[in-house]
Design an enzyme around this catalytic site. Structure first.
Site, PDB file in Angstrom:
ATOM      1  N   HIS A 199      -0.893  -4.822   2.796  1.00 41.54           N
ATOM      2  CA  HIS A 199      -0.913  -4.130   4.086  1.00 41.54           C
ATOM      3  C   HIS A 199      -0.735  -5.170   5.179  1.00 41.54           C
ATOM      4  O   HIS A 199      -1.182  -6.312   5.031  1.00 41.54           O
ATOM      5  CB  HIS A 199      -2.259  -3.417   4.295  1.00 41.54           C
ATOM      6  CG  HIS A 199      -2.470  -2.974   5.723  1.00 41.54           C
ATOM      7  ND1 HIS A 199      -1.941  -1.817   6.224  1.00 41.54           N
ATOM      8  CD2 HIS A 199      -3.118  -3.584   6.763  1.00 41.54           C
ATOM      9  CE1 HIS A 199      -2.273  -1.713   7.516  1.00 41.54           C
ATOM     10  NE2 HIS A 199      -2.981  -2.775   7.858  1.00 41.54           N
TER      11      HIS A 199
ATOM     12  N   TYR B 117      -8.298   3.471   7.470  1.00 39.27           N
ATOM     13  CA  TYR B 117      -7.078   4.275   7.475  1.00 39.27           C
ATOM     14  C   TYR B 117      -7.244   5.590   8.242  1.00 39.27           C
ATOM     15  O   TYR B 117      -6.473   6.525   8.003  1.00 39.27           O
ATOM     16  CB  TYR B 117      -6.633   4.555   6.040  1.00 39.27           C
ATOM     17  CG  TYR B 117      -5.931   3.386   5.375  1.00 39.27           C
ATOM     18  CD1 TYR B 117      -4.727   2.892   5.882  1.00 39.27           C
ATOM     19  CD2 TYR B 117      -6.441   2.795   4.229  1.00 39.27           C
ATOM     20  CE1 TYR B 117      -4.069   1.835   5.272  1.00 39.27           C
ATOM     21  CE2 TYR B 117      -5.791   1.735   3.611  1.00 39.27           C
ATOM     22  CZ  TYR B 117      -4.596   1.260   4.142  1.00 39.27           C
ATOM     23  OH  TYR B 117      -3.936   0.214   3.529  1.00 39.27           O
TER      24      TYR B 117
ATOM     25  N   ASN C 234       1.675  -0.712  -3.188  1.00 41.88           N
ATOM     26  CA  ASN C 234       2.718  -1.575  -2.617  1.00 41.88           C
ATOM     27  C   ASN C 234       2.211  -2.977  -2.257  1.00 41.88           C
ATOM     28  O   ASN C 234       2.735  -3.627  -1.362  1.00 41.88           O
ATOM     29  CB  ASN C 234       3.411  -0.885  -1.437  1.00 41.88           C
ATOM     30  CG  ASN C 234       2.457  -0.562  -0.309  1.00 41.88           C
ATOM     31  OD1 ASN C 234       1.263  -0.826  -0.406  1.00 41.88           O
ATOM     32  ND2 ASN C 234       2.976  -0.007   0.765  1.00 41.88           N
TER      33      ASN C 234
HETATM   34  P1  CMP Z   1      -0.190   0.515   4.551  1.00 41.78           P
HETATM   35  O1  CMP Z   1       0.605  -0.472   5.341  1.00 41.78           O
HETATM   36  O2  CMP Z   1      -1.410   0.025   3.896  1.00 41.78           O
HETATM   37  O3  CMP Z   1      -0.569   1.728   5.527  1.00 41.78           O
HETATM   38  C1  CMP Z   1      -0.700   3.067   5.070  1.00 41.78           C
HETATM   39  C2  CMP Z   1      -0.376   3.197   3.641  1.00 41.78           C
HETATM   40  O4  CMP Z   1      -0.188   4.489   3.176  1.00 41.78           O
HETATM   41  C3  CMP Z   1       0.927   2.509   3.361  1.00 41.78           C
HETATM   42  O5  CMP Z   1       0.750   1.112   3.441  1.00 41.78           O
HETATM   43  C4  CMP Z   1       1.283   3.045   1.985  1.00 41.78           C
HETATM   44  O6  CMP Z   1       0.782   2.234   0.941  1.00 41.78           O
HETATM   45  C5  CMP Z   1       0.556   4.363   1.983  1.00 41.78           C
HETATM   46  N1  CMP Z   1       1.521   5.435   1.874  1.00 41.78           N
HETATM   47  C6  CMP Z   1       2.521   5.699   2.729  1.00 41.78           C
HETATM   48  N2  CMP Z   1       3.210   6.772   2.285  1.00 41.78           N
HETATM   49  C7  CMP Z   1       2.615   7.156   1.118  1.00 41.78           C
HETATM   50  C8  CMP Z   1       2.868   8.191   0.192  1.00 41.78           C
HETATM   51  N3  CMP Z   1       3.875   9.039   0.370  1.00 41.78           N
HETATM   52  N4  CMP Z   1       2.055   8.282  -0.876  1.00 41.78           N
HETATM   53  C9  CMP Z   1       1.029   7.414  -1.045  1.00 41.78           C
HETATM   54  N5  CMP Z   1       0.747   6.428  -0.186  1.00 41.78           N
HETATM   55  C10 CMP Z   1       1.541   6.300   0.881  1.00 41.78           C
END
Ligand code: CMP
Length: 139
Positions: free
Chosen positions: A117, A51, A114
């Site tokens: 990814h 990340y 969520n």
């Molecule tokens: P992902 O596709 O894994 O890529 C980056 C991740 O950051 C995204 O999914 C979210 O799960 C996470 N993310 C994005 N915005 C936020 C936020 N405001 N707070 C916590 N996590 C976040």
């Protein structure tokens, strides 16, 4: 349409809730093919490296903490237009805003937890797949 590959991660929240099978079923039902698959507990440096693009974001610490909380399942997926197709299948980053019949609507809890990814573009997909799988492990 071009055949593409994309990286999928079933995140710690979905693994904890025993949703691996349900998510893989949604992926396969959408016509995407699993070409590589591995369960791994990400170390902090591996999660931070994955990340790195989000390093300056206020949620970076929380994101790394979450992604290292328990094991994840990483997969390389293949199919026509796989990158966009998988993004459509995942739904919006915030599960509350995700459309019906998407993985995040069905299995996500909030914008951090969520469920999944997916790579966001061709170059990212190539790098993300290589981050987890040597070429000979992608079938
Ligand atoms: P992902 O596709 O894994 O890529 C980056 C991740 O950051 C995204 O999914 C979210 O799960 C996470 N993310 C994005 N915005 C936020 C936020 N405001 N707070 C916590 N996590 C976040």
């Amino acid at each position: 349409m071009a055949t593409e590959r994309t990286l999928s991660i079933v995140k710690p929240d979905a693994v904890e809730k025993h949703r691996i099978g349900a998510i893989v079923k949604m992926i396969e039902d959408a016509g995407l093919v699993v070409k590589a698959m591995r369960m791994v507990h990400l170390s902090r440096p591996v999660a931070e490296g994955f990340y790195a693009v989000h390093k300056a974001r206020p949620f970076f610490g929380e994101l790394v903490e979450f992604m290292t909380r328990g094991p994840v399942v990483v997969m390389a997926l293949e199919g026509d237009n796989a990158i966009q197709k998988y993004r459509d299948l995942m739904g919006a980053t915030d599960p509350a805003k995700a459309a019906e019949n998407t993985i995040r609507k069905a299995h996500g809890a909030n914008v951090g937890e969520n469920a999944v990814h997916g790579s966001d573009a061709a170059e990212t997909a190539k790098n993300e797949i290589a981050y987890f799988f040597p070429g000979h492990e992608v079938f």
